[in-house]
Design a protein around this motif. Structure first.
Motif, PDB file in Angstrom:
ATOM      1  N   TYR A  71      38.179 -32.421  -6.448  1.00 32.22           N
ATOM      2  CA  TYR A  71      37.894 -33.759  -5.912  1.00 32.22           C
ATOM      3  C   TYR A  71      38.125 -34.821  -6.995  1.00 32.22           C
ATOM      4  CZ  TYR A  71      35.558 -31.625  -1.867  1.00 32.22           C
ATOM      5  OH  TYR A  71      35.288 -30.925  -0.717  1.00 32.22           O
ATOM      6  N   ILE A  72      37.771 -34.462  -8.225  1.00 33.79           N
ATOM      7  CA  ILE A  72      37.848 -35.447  -9.297  1.00 33.79           C
ATOM      8  C   ILE A  72      39.307 -35.683  -9.713  1.00 33.79           C
ATOM      9  CG2 ILE A  72      37.077 -35.920 -11.673  1.00 33.79           C
ATOM     10  CD1 ILE A  72      34.633 -33.993 -10.594  1.00 33.79           C
ATOM     11  N   VAL A  73      40.081 -34.594  -9.754  1.00 36.71           N
ATOM     12  CA  VAL A  73      41.511 -34.737 -10.058  1.00 36.71           C
ATOM     13  C   VAL A  73      42.179 -35.557  -8.943  1.00 36.71           C
ATOM     14  CG1 VAL A  73      43.684 -33.451 -10.277  1.00 36.71           C
ATOM     15  CG2 VAL A  73      41.648 -32.677 -11.517  1.00 36.71           C
ATOM     16  N   GLU A  74      41.810 -35.302  -7.697  1.00 35.98           N
ATOM     17  CA  GLU A  74      42.392 -36.062  -6.574  1.00 35.98           C
ATOM     18  C   GLU A  74      42.004 -37.544  -6.655  1.00 35.98           C
ATOM     19  OE1 GLU A  74      42.564 -32.402  -3.299  1.00 35.98           O
ATOM     20  OE2 GLU A  74      41.032 -33.940  -3.080  1.00 35.98           O
ATOM     21  N   GLU A  75      40.774 -37.800  -7.064  1.00 37.59           N
ATOM     22  CA  GLU A  75      40.311 -39.193  -7.210  1.00 37.59           C
ATOM     23  C   GLU A  75      41.143 -39.910  -8.278  1.00 37.59           C
ATOM     24  OE1 GLU A  75      36.191 -39.386  -8.406  1.00 37.59           O
ATOM     25  OE2 GLU A  75      36.405 -41.462  -9.063  1.00 37.59           O
ATOM     26  N   MET A  76      41.393 -39.200  -9.388  1.00 36.69           N
ATOM     27  CA  MET A  76      42.193 -39.809 -10.460  1.00 36.69           C
ATOM     28  C   MET A  76      43.614 -40.078  -9.973  1.00 36.69           C
ATOM     29  SD  MET A  76      41.112 -38.179 -14.066  1.00 36.69           S
ATOM     30  CE  MET A  76      39.644 -38.810 -14.897  1.00 36.69           C
ATOM     31  N   GLU A  77      44.172 -39.112  -9.251  1.00 37.07           N
ATOM     32  CA  GLU A  77      45.531 -39.306  -8.724  1.00 37.07           C
ATOM     33  C   GLU A  77      45.564 -40.538  -7.818  1.00 37.07           C
ATOM     34  OE1 GLU A  77      46.926 -37.157  -5.410  1.00 37.07           O
ATOM     35  OE2 GLU A  77      48.937 -36.824  -6.241  1.00 37.07           O
ATOM     36  N   ALA A  78      44.535 -40.663  -6.962  1.00 32.94           N
ATOM     37  CA  ALA A  78      44.488 -41.806  -6.030  1.00 32.94           C
ATOM     38  C   ALA A  78      44.324 -43.131  -6.770  1.00 32.94           C
ATOM     39  CB  ALA A  78      43.332 -41.617  -5.041  1.00 32.94           C
ATOM     40  N   ALA A  79      43.790 -43.082  -7.995  1.00 29.57           N
ATOM     41  CA  ALA A  79      43.635 -44.313  -8.783  1.00 29.57           C
ATOM     42  C   ALA A  79      44.872 -44.555  -9.656  1.00 29.57           C
ATOM     43  CB  ALA A  79      42.378 -44.223  -9.640  1.00 29.57           C
TER      44      ALA A  79
ATOM     45  N   SER B 250      35.588 -44.183   0.569  1.00 31.53           N
ATOM     46  CA  SER B 250      36.610 -44.332   1.602  1.00 31.53           C
ATOM     47  C   SER B 250      37.112 -45.769   1.630  1.00 31.53           C
ATOM     48  CB  SER B 250      36.036 -43.922   2.959  1.00 31.53           C
ATOM     49  OG  SER B 250      34.803 -44.565   3.153  1.00 31.53           O
ATOM     50  N   GLN B 251      36.622 -46.589   0.668  1.00 29.11           N
ATOM     51  CA  GLN B 251      37.086 -47.974   0.586  1.00 29.11           C
ATOM     52  C   GLN B 251      38.521 -48.001   0.068  1.00 29.11           C
ATOM     53  OE1 GLN B 251      34.960 -51.144  -0.756  1.00 29.11           O
ATOM     54  NE2 GLN B 251      33.451 -50.680   0.788  1.00 29.11           N
ATOM     55  N   SER B 252      39.197 -49.075   0.305  1.00 31.47           N
ATOM     56  CA  SER B 252      40.531 -49.235  -0.252  1.00 31.47           C
ATOM     57  C   SER B 252      40.580 -50.577  -1.005  1.00 31.47           C
ATOM     58  CB  SER B 252      41.547 -49.214   0.885  1.00 31.47           C
ATOM     59  OG  SER B 252      42.809 -49.441   0.384  1.00 31.47           O
ATOM     60  N   PRO B 253      40.957 -50.617  -2.295  1.00 29.96           N
ATOM     61  CA  PRO B 253      41.208 -49.473  -3.158  1.00 29.96           C
ATOM     62  C   PRO B 253      39.917 -48.711  -3.464  1.00 29.96           C
ATOM     63  CG  PRO B 253      41.492 -51.549  -4.365  1.00 29.96           C
ATOM     64  CD  PRO B 253      41.150 -51.908  -2.980  1.00 29.96           C
TER      65      PRO B 253
ATOM     66  N   ALA C  65      29.678 -53.576 -15.731  1.00 23.42           N
ATOM     67  CA  ALA C  65      29.315 -52.492 -14.807  1.00 23.42           C
ATOM     68  C   ALA C  65      29.647 -52.894 -13.379  1.00 23.42           C
ATOM     69  CB  ALA C  65      27.832 -52.174 -14.933  1.00 23.42           C
ATOM     70  N   LEU C  66      30.119 -51.915 -12.625  1.00 22.51           N
ATOM     71  CA  LEU C  66      30.460 -52.128 -11.215  1.00 22.51           C
ATOM     72  C   LEU C  66      29.641 -51.167 -10.367  1.00 22.51           C
ATOM     73  CD1 LEU C  66      32.443 -53.508  -9.162  1.00 22.51           C
ATOM     74  CD2 LEU C  66      33.932 -51.517  -9.482  1.00 22.51           C
ATOM     75  N   GLN C  67      28.873 -51.750  -9.467  1.00 21.00           N
ATOM     76  CA  GLN C  67      28.005 -50.927  -8.612  1.00 21.00           C
ATOM     77  C   GLN C  67      28.826 -50.286  -7.479  1.00 21.00           C
ATOM     78  OE1 GLN C  67      24.543 -53.144  -7.676  1.00 21.00           O
ATOM     79  NE2 GLN C  67      23.647 -51.574  -6.390  1.00 21.00           N
ATOM     80  N   LEU C  68      28.460 -49.074  -7.103  1.00 22.03           N
ATOM     81  CA  LEU C  68      29.109 -48.453  -5.945  1.00 22.03           C
ATOM     82  C   LEU C  68      28.852 -49.324  -4.722  1.00 22.03           C
ATOM     83  CD1 LEU C  68      28.183 -44.648  -6.220  1.00 22.03           C
ATOM     84  CD2 LEU C  68      30.220 -45.789  -7.067  1.00 22.03           C
ATOM     85  N   ALA C  69      29.846 -49.461  -3.872  1.00 24.12           N
ATOM     86  CA  ALA C  69      29.661 -50.231  -2.640  1.00 24.12           C
ATOM     87  C   ALA C  69      28.733 -49.455  -1.700  1.00 24.12           C
ATOM     88  CB  ALA C  69      31.008 -50.456  -1.962  1.00 24.12           C
ATOM     89  N   GLU C  70      28.195 -50.158  -0.698  1.00 23.60           N
ATOM     90  CA  GLU C  70      27.234 -49.488   0.196  1.00 23.60           C
ATOM     91  C   GLU C  70      27.823 -48.269   0.888  1.00 23.60           C
ATOM     92  OE1 GLU C  70      25.237 -52.299   2.807  1.00 23.60           O
ATOM     93  OE2 GLU C  70      24.582 -53.325   0.955  1.00 23.60           O
ATOM     94  N   SER C  71      29.115 -48.344   1.181  1.00 18.77           N
ATOM     95  CA  SER C  71      29.762 -47.228   1.893  1.00 18.77           C
ATOM     96  C   SER C  71      30.172 -46.109   0.929  1.00 18.77           C
ATOM     97  CB  SER C  71      30.998 -47.742   2.614  1.00 18.77           C
ATOM     98  OG  SER C  71      31.918 -48.216   1.647  1.00 18.77           O
ATOM     99  N   GLU C  72      29.978 -46.315  -0.374  1.00 18.69           N
ATOM    100  CA  GLU C  72      30.379 -45.284  -1.339  1.00 18.69           C
ATOM    101  C   GLU C  72      29.155 -44.476  -1.780  1.00 18.69           C
ATOM    102  OE1 GLU C  72      34.219 -47.459  -3.356  1.00 18.69           O
ATOM    103  OE2 GLU C  72      32.234 -48.034  -4.073  1.00 18.69           O
TER     104      GLU C  72
END
Ligand code: G1P
Length: 298
Positions: free
Chosen positions: A36-44, A135-138, A253-260
């Protein structure tokens, strides 16, 4: 930007499951946590990833290796679903490198192992046992990278609000509002970090904002990691390096959004929650599991 995944910890909270296998390889639905973490990095947009491994972590390297014989076998036997999942893994558009931390002496030391790999560039650190479900974009990590650049910060951190009684499990921040340059208004979920303290007691905690396992650093962090002394838990803490880093420039610092949502998989109750949540949303597993859980409640 390059990515670094520290995965050298012993995983003692997950024993006996982790006696001879890495906690990062435990499955969450059909995939091991670290995928999941490698996929997250790829998506970023991160293409080069260094995984910091250690004793009993060889399964991580095997997982990300190509396996043409297995693929061929699945094709021959017409195992369509498995083939689809395996091809998605093999087609990840990333290059993965490995370095070993022989003795796990703390997160700060683990990250220091990435010094040669990252060179003079800014880089991302994502903890190997924490899934950020965005699931937010970006996605959250992409927004964190962007915030680090726009704020001209030496470090940007992901944070979330936690119950105050849990603050002795996390790095906790003292913050002030982050003011956008032109607007001088506060932007929701963005903070300037005044100070950081690793795993304080509820009394010591300056807030309930906890570091949640995603960091963007300028390479100057390595100068401060070198200065860190043994801290909480008898280990060299990355949070202590960031405490020293404050004199170099701003930390934001950036807080996670409510949907995250952050899923920590490093202890059994949290792992169980992550496993069930991801299974419930899986097309093949979800329906049957939901029905089973409903019956259990009766
Ligand atoms: C580490 C960090 C801590 C952070 C936490 C997030 O702690 O040291 O600052 O809040 O990850 O999961 P660990 O969970 O490795 O004890």
């Amino acid at each position: 930007m390059k990515g670094v995944i520290p995965a050298a910890g012993l995983g003692t909270r997950m024993l006996p499951a982790t006696k001879s296998q890495p906690k990062e390889m435990l499955p969450v639905a059909k995939k091991p946590v670290i995928q999941y973490i490698v996929e997250e990095m790829e998506a970023a947009g991160i293409k080069d990833i260094l995984i910091i491994t250690g004793k009993n972590k060889r399964a991580i390297e095997d997982h990300f290796d190509r396996d043409p014989i297995l693929l061929e076998d699945l094709k021959k036997k017409n195992k369509v679903n498995q083939l689809h999942d395996l091809e998605a893994l093999e087609n990840l558009n990333v290059q993965i490198f490995y370095v070993r931390q022989a003795i796990p002496t703390g997160l700060a030391d683990a990250v220091y192992k990435a010094k040669e790999f990252v060179g003079n560039d800014n880089f991302v650190v994502a903890l190997g046992d924490t899934i950020i479900d965005s699931s937010q974009s970006p996605i959250h990590l992409a927004r964190l990278i962007d915030f680090h650049r726009k704020a001209k910060a030496v470090c940007a951190l992901s944070v979330e609000e936690i119950p105050l009684e849990h603050c002795n499990r996390y790095g906790i921040l003292a913050v002030s509002p982050f003011l956008e340059e032109q607007k001088s208004t506060q932007t929701k979920g963005k903070y300037l970090v005044k100070d950081l303290i690793e795993k304080p007691s509820p009394k010591e905690a300056p807030s309930n904002l906890a570091i949640c396992g995603r960091y963007v650093f300028s390479p100057v962090i390595f100068d401060y990691i070198k200065q860190v002394k043994v801290g909480k838990g008898g280990e060299k803490q990355l949070t202590d390096a960031m405490h020293l880093l404050r004199k170099e420039g701003r930390i934001v610092a950036l807080q996670l959004a409510e949907s995250e949502k952050r899923f920590d998989t490093g202890s059994f109750p949290l792992y169980a929650k992550a496993f069930v949540s991801f299974c419930l949303r899986d097309k093949e597993i979800g329906e049957e599991l939901r029905a089973f859980l409903k019956n259990l409640e009766l």
